[in-house]
Design a protein around this motif. Structure first.
Motif, PDB file in Angstrom:
ATOM      1  N   VAL A  37      52.357  23.355  30.525  1.00  0.00           N
ATOM      2  CA  VAL A  37      51.376  24.409  30.834  1.00  0.00           C
ATOM      3  C   VAL A  37      51.607  25.666  29.986  1.00  0.00           C
ATOM      4  O   VAL A  37      52.694  25.898  29.467  1.00  0.00           O
ATOM      5  N   VAL A  38      50.537  26.449  29.900  1.00  0.00           N
ATOM      6  CA  VAL A  38      50.619  27.846  29.502  1.00  0.00           C
ATOM      7  C   VAL A  38      50.081  28.645  30.693  1.00  0.00           C
ATOM      8  O   VAL A  38      49.520  28.055  31.630  1.00  0.00           O
ATOM      9  N   GLY A  39      50.250  29.980  30.663  1.00  0.00           N
ATOM     10  CA  GLY A  39      49.822  30.723  31.846  1.00  0.00           C
ATOM     11  C   GLY A  39      49.315  32.120  31.532  1.00  0.00           C
ATOM     12  O   GLY A  39      49.853  32.808  30.656  1.00  0.00           O
ATOM     13  N   GLU A  40      48.266  32.524  32.263  1.00  0.00           N
ATOM     14  CA  GLU A  40      47.750  33.899  32.160  1.00  0.00           C
ATOM     15  C   GLU A  40      48.816  34.848  32.691  1.00  0.00           C
ATOM     16  O   GLU A  40      49.438  34.576  33.726  1.00  0.00           O
ATOM     17  N   ILE A  41      48.984  35.964  32.023  1.00  0.00           N
ATOM     18  CA  ILE A  41      50.155  36.802  32.286  1.00  0.00           C
ATOM     19  C   ILE A  41      49.927  37.836  33.387  1.00  0.00           C
ATOM     20  O   ILE A  41      50.874  38.418  33.878  1.00  0.00           O
ATOM     21  N   ASN A  42      48.666  38.096  33.764  1.00  0.00           N
ATOM     22  CA  ASN A  42      48.402  39.087  34.802  1.00  0.00           C
ATOM     23  C   ASN A  42      48.406  38.425  36.173  1.00  0.00           C
ATOM     24  O   ASN A  42      47.640  37.494  36.422  1.00  0.00           O
ATOM     25  N   LEU A  43      49.267  38.908  37.073  1.00  0.00           N
ATOM     26  CA  LEU A  43      49.333  38.384  38.446  1.00  0.00           C
ATOM     27  C   LEU A  43      48.524  39.325  39.315  1.00  0.00           C
ATOM     28  O   LEU A  43      48.991  40.415  39.672  1.00  0.00           O
ATOM     29  N   ALA A  44      47.288  38.924  39.622  1.00  0.00           N
ATOM     30  CA  ALA A  44      46.367  39.809  40.331  1.00  0.00           C
ATOM     31  C   ALA A  44      46.513  39.623  41.838  1.00  0.00           C
ATOM     32  O   ALA A  44      47.050  38.620  42.312  1.00  0.00           O
ATOM     33  N   CYS A  45      45.991  40.622  42.591  1.00  0.00           N
ATOM     34  CA  CYS A  45      46.116  40.550  44.058  1.00  0.00           C
ATOM     35  C   CYS A  45      45.100  39.576  44.656  1.00  0.00           C
ATOM     36  O   CYS A  45      45.305  39.055  45.746  1.00  0.00           O
ATOM     37  N   GLU A  46      44.011  39.317  43.931  1.00  0.00           N
ATOM     38  CA  GLU A  46      42.955  38.367  44.324  1.00  0.00           C
ATOM     39  C   GLU A  46      42.144  38.816  45.546  1.00  0.00           C
ATOM     40  O   GLU A  46      41.300  38.069  46.031  1.00  0.00           O
ATOM     41  N   VAL A  47      42.357  40.023  46.040  1.00  0.00           N
ATOM     42  CA  VAL A  47      41.561  40.465  47.189  1.00  0.00           C
ATOM     43  C   VAL A  47      40.805  41.770  46.921  1.00  0.00           C
ATOM     44  O   VAL A  47      39.861  42.092  47.631  1.00  0.00           O
ATOM     45  N   CYS A  48      41.187  42.507  45.882  1.00  0.00           N
ATOM     46  CA  CYS A  48      40.560  43.819  45.662  1.00  0.00           C
ATOM     47  C   CYS A  48      39.180  43.626  45.024  1.00  0.00           C
ATOM     48  O   CYS A  48      38.782  42.520  44.648  1.00  0.00           O
ATOM     49  N   ASP A  49      38.483  44.732  44.913  1.00  0.00           N
ATOM     50  CA  ASP A  49      37.143  44.738  44.348  1.00  0.00           C
ATOM     51  C   ASP A  49      37.120  44.164  42.929  1.00  0.00           C
ATOM     52  O   ASP A  49      36.219  43.415  42.552  1.00  0.00           O
ATOM     53  N   TRP A  50      38.145  44.492  42.133  1.00  0.00           N
ATOM     54  CA  TRP A  50      38.183  43.990  40.750  1.00  0.00           C
ATOM     55  C   TRP A  50      38.345  42.493  40.724  1.00  0.00           C
ATOM     56  O   TRP A  50      37.687  41.801  39.945  1.00  0.00           O
ATOM     57  N   CYS A  51      39.242  41.986  41.550  1.00  0.00           N
ATOM     58  CA  CYS A  51      39.481  40.547  41.578  1.00  0.00           C
ATOM     59  C   CYS A  51      38.229  39.815  42.048  1.00  0.00           C
ATOM     60  O   CYS A  51      37.874  38.764  41.510  1.00  0.00           O
ATOM     61  N   ARG A  52      37.543  40.394  43.045  1.00  0.00           N
ATOM     62  CA  ARG A  52      36.336  39.741  43.543  1.00  0.00           C
ATOM     63  C   ARG A  52      35.229  39.742  42.501  1.00  0.00           C
ATOM     64  O   ARG A  52      34.305  38.953  42.553  1.00  0.00           O
ATOM     65  N   ARG A  53      35.323  40.672  41.513  1.00  0.00           N
ATOM     66  CA  ARG A  53      34.373  40.652  40.406  1.00  0.00           C
ATOM     67  C   ARG A  53      34.908  39.834  39.221  1.00  0.00           C
ATOM     68  O   ARG A  53      34.453  40.008  38.092  1.00  0.00           O
ATOM     69  N   ALA A  54      35.904  38.999  39.458  1.00  0.00           N
ATOM     70  CA  ALA A  54      36.487  38.139  38.419  1.00  0.00           C
ATOM     71  C   ALA A  54      37.074  38.958  37.280  1.00  0.00           C
ATOM     72  O   ALA A  54      37.050  38.536  36.132  1.00  0.00           O
ATOM     73  N   MET A  55      37.593  40.130  37.604  1.00  0.00           N
ATOM     74  CA  MET A  55      38.237  40.956  36.588  1.00  0.00           C
ATOM     75  C   MET A  55      39.714  41.129  36.934  1.00  0.00           C
ATOM     76  O   MET A  55      40.251  42.230  36.927  1.00  0.00           O
ATOM     77  N   GLN A  56      40.351  39.982  37.193  1.00  0.00           N
ATOM     78  CA  GLN A  56      41.761  40.005  37.602  1.00  0.00           C
ATOM     79  C   GLN A  56      42.654  40.683  36.570  1.00  0.00           C
ATOM     80  O   GLN A  56      43.682  41.240  36.925  1.00  0.00           O
ATOM     81  N   ARG A  57      42.267  40.587  35.312  1.00  0.00           N
ATOM     82  CA  ARG A  57      43.121  41.192  34.275  1.00  0.00           C
ATOM     83  C   ARG A  57      43.136  42.716  34.382  1.00  0.00           C
ATOM     84  O   ARG A  57      43.925  43.380  33.734  1.00  0.00           O
ATOM     85  N   HIS A  58      42.213  43.279  35.200  1.00  0.00           N
ATOM     86  CA  HIS A  58      42.203  44.731  35.417  1.00  0.00           C
ATOM     87  C   HIS A  58      42.549  45.103  36.858  1.00  0.00           C
ATOM     88  O   HIS A  58      42.361  46.255  37.251  1.00  0.00           O
ATOM     89  N   CYS A  59      43.030  44.139  37.647  1.00  0.00           N
ATOM     90  CA  CYS A  59      43.418  44.428  39.038  1.00  0.00           C
ATOM     91  C   CYS A  59      44.423  45.586  39.049  1.00  0.00           C
ATOM     92  O   CYS A  59      45.458  45.518  38.391  1.00  0.00           O
ATOM     93  N   PRO A  60      44.123  46.653  39.789  1.00  0.00           N
ATOM     94  CA  PRO A  60      45.048  47.801  39.774  1.00  0.00           C
ATOM     95  C   PRO A  60      46.385  47.505  40.460  1.00  0.00           C
ATOM     96  O   PRO A  60      47.341  48.251  40.286  1.00  0.00           O
ATOM     97  N   HIS A  61      46.429  46.413  41.216  1.00  0.00           N
ATOM     98  CA  HIS A  61      47.672  46.064  41.904  1.00  0.00           C
ATOM     99  C   HIS A  61      48.449  44.989  41.155  1.00  0.00           C
ATOM    100  O   HIS A  61      49.442  44.478  41.661  1.00  0.00           O
ATOM    101  N   ARG A  62      47.998  44.647  39.957  1.00  0.00           N
ATOM    102  CA  ARG A  62      48.595  43.514  39.260  1.00  0.00           C
ATOM    103  C   ARG A  62      50.043  43.801  38.851  1.00  0.00           C
ATOM    104  O   ARG A  62      50.417  44.944  38.565  1.00  0.00           O
ATOM    105  N   THR A  63      50.811  42.727  38.796  1.00  0.00           N
ATOM    106  CA  THR A  63      52.052  42.754  38.042  1.00  0.00           C
ATOM    107  C   THR A  63      51.793  41.919  36.792  1.00  0.00           C
ATOM    108  O   THR A  63      50.765  41.223  36.700  1.00  0.00           O
ATOM    109  N   VAL A  64      52.684  42.020  35.812  1.00  0.00           N
ATOM    110  CA  VAL A  64      52.447  41.319  34.551  1.00  0.00           C
ATOM    111  C   VAL A  64      53.730  40.618  34.130  1.00  0.00           C
ATOM    112  O   VAL A  64      54.794  41.241  34.034  1.00  0.00           O
TER     113      VAL A  64
END
Lengths: 315, 315
Positions: free
Chosen positions: B74-101
């Motif tokens: 595998v390879v993997g996307e590096i942004n670990l998003a919260c998946e519940v905030c407004d950004w994640c719900r808009r499929a913008m996990q790479r900009h999730c303000p709660h993300r770790t990387v």
């Protein structure tokens, strides 16, 4: 005839020769003109300007090649393009690299009793637009330019920063197109104009990461930093401030948050004239004072005081 | 097990505890990883980083909740998003303000024998993509991001500034999409990769006002000035350099010429994997050296030398 002469920061009204009308140009008698921030910056020494400033005007056509223009009350686009280069052929005359600019770059401005402008630059005013209102055509066109550059989805809330003349026009243009607007400024009296246009108004620092669309019109380079703080990831910031310094840009935030910065300057006159004709914007409350052309020095002094909005010169 | 520890600019390989796999995460055994400029900047002290870096990786899944992932490469996307905030719900996990990387912000990186990542971040590699090629998935996705942000009209010539790793990937992505590309760099040997991809290549200063589309990937803040000089009025500049300083911006030119500046960062993995699968980009010539994980300190030293392209670590 009377004309303003600006040199080394000194504004003088002099008796100057009547201009010679080149073929294809109209000779225009000044009815009213507006002093713009750019004029004040010319006074402060930007561009090493020496000559007659003035680019926001309403006048009567005294001489012209085109019959329909004779006697007409007109406003005029300020960029004098070459009309033959690649940019002009792509209808981007406002970016013609060979252009001169009325009262700014190598073409004498409108702060004189008579001046010339190419006939193709002129727009005949509808009778129901007053001369005082029509002085705002040029800055209003600059405000409209935002909506010509990029499609902002219907219903998007737009934040406007800065409650100077341009900020107040931008808010009204956006409201006239139906966008919800949050206007951030410093003066309750100025923000009242935006409130009447249906904007929500705020004094003080805007919240961080709160808007997808921002128009920066503070006139100061600090405004860009504020805009970058308040824009949301993937948001767009229009740069409308006439800034002559280099700005200190938070490039890391722009890249990490994938922000778009869009420079924005002059616009087409047609949408501005249509807004004036429909009465969809309120420009007369933006007039702080009116002076006769002969008192241009006092008018410049008044215009440069903090809190002053538009100062008019009357021919 | 072995893992890289980076603290106060020192890269050490230590014997560290095997990570605990949280629910929904996969435990991954490192096959190969790439040292990125960001890793070198972490070493120089940006973000006050302390821990295990590494975010460009290929690995085998050792443990996972999802059966289909077990044993997969595998390879993997590096942004670990919260998946519940407004950004994640808009499929913008790479900009999730709660993300770790992964390997950058609050999530241990891939420069260790075993590490964890949410299962939803993983992409199973097609068999016909080699492990060494697949290490480039993440930077290649960042290169692809440009074409996801804005529609560049077919046939538009695009200038790319900078012949580092990212510049070379961007040129190839743009060529694979059929755009004519002019690549400005400093090293004939690196530009040769772009030449093989069909770009015209140039060493030296690009001409003024010559391109409508520019990608700034020099990695230096001086590149922005060069881009602003070479862009035509109403042109667009993508900002791809990872710059941590504030930049000195020629705001007057941006406004007068109505230039758009678009910040650009990470991208989706799907288009990058497709380019690798099709063989539409040539990534192996970008590998300068390969070191075993145990020699990570030497690998970092090598990677930080001028002119080095990608340095790999092998698990």
């Amino acid at each position: 005839m009377l004309g303003v002469h600006l040199e080394n920061g000194i504004v003088e009204v002099r008796d100057i020769p009547r201009p010679v009308r080149p073929r294809g140009h109209a000779l225009i008698r000044l009815l009213a003109a507006g002093i713009c921030n750019t004029d004040l910056e010319l006074q402060r020494g930007y561009y090493g300007f020496c000559g007659t400033p003035g680019h926001e005007f309403v006048g009567d056509v005294v001489e012209a090649d085109e019959f329909r223009l004779l006697g007409a009350r007109v406003v005029g686009e300020i960029n004098l393009a070459c009309e033959v280069c690649d940019w002009c052929r792509r209808a981007m005359q406002r970016h013609c690299p060979h252009r001169t600019v009325l009262g700014i770059v190598k073409h004498p401005g409108a702060f004189q009793e008579l001046f010339t402008l190419p006939e193709r630059n002129l727009h005949i005013l509808p009778d129901d637009v007053s001369t005082q209102s029509a002085v705002f055509t040029e800055p209003l066109a600059a405000a409209c330019e935002i909506l010509e550059q990029i499609r902002i989805p219907c219903g998007s809330r737009i934040a406007v920063l800065g409650d100077g003349k341009l900020g107040l026009l931008i808010v009204q243009v956006l409201r006239a197109s139906g966008y919800p607007v949050s206007h951030y400024g410093k003066h309750a009296s100025k923000l009242a104009v935006s409130q009447r246009a249906g904007a929500t108004t705020h004094i003080g620092e805007p919240p961080a990461a709160s808007f997808d669309w921002i128009v920066e019109a503070t006139g100061s380079s600090a405004g860009l930093d504020a805009a970058i703080r308040m824009v949301r990831p993937r948001g767009t910031i229009f740069l409308k401030s006439t800034v002559h310094d280099r700005a200190n840009l938070d490039a890391a935030s722009v890249i990490v948050n994938e922000i778009s910065l869009i420079g924005s300057r002059c616009g087409r006159f047609e949408p501005a004239l249509e807004l004036l004709r429909l009465g969809a914007v309120e420009v007369l409350p933006l007039i702080s004072a009116t002076f006769p052309l002969a008192e241009a020095a006092r008018a410049f002094e008044h215009a440069s005081q903090r809190g002053t909005l538009k100062v008019l010169l009357e021919g």
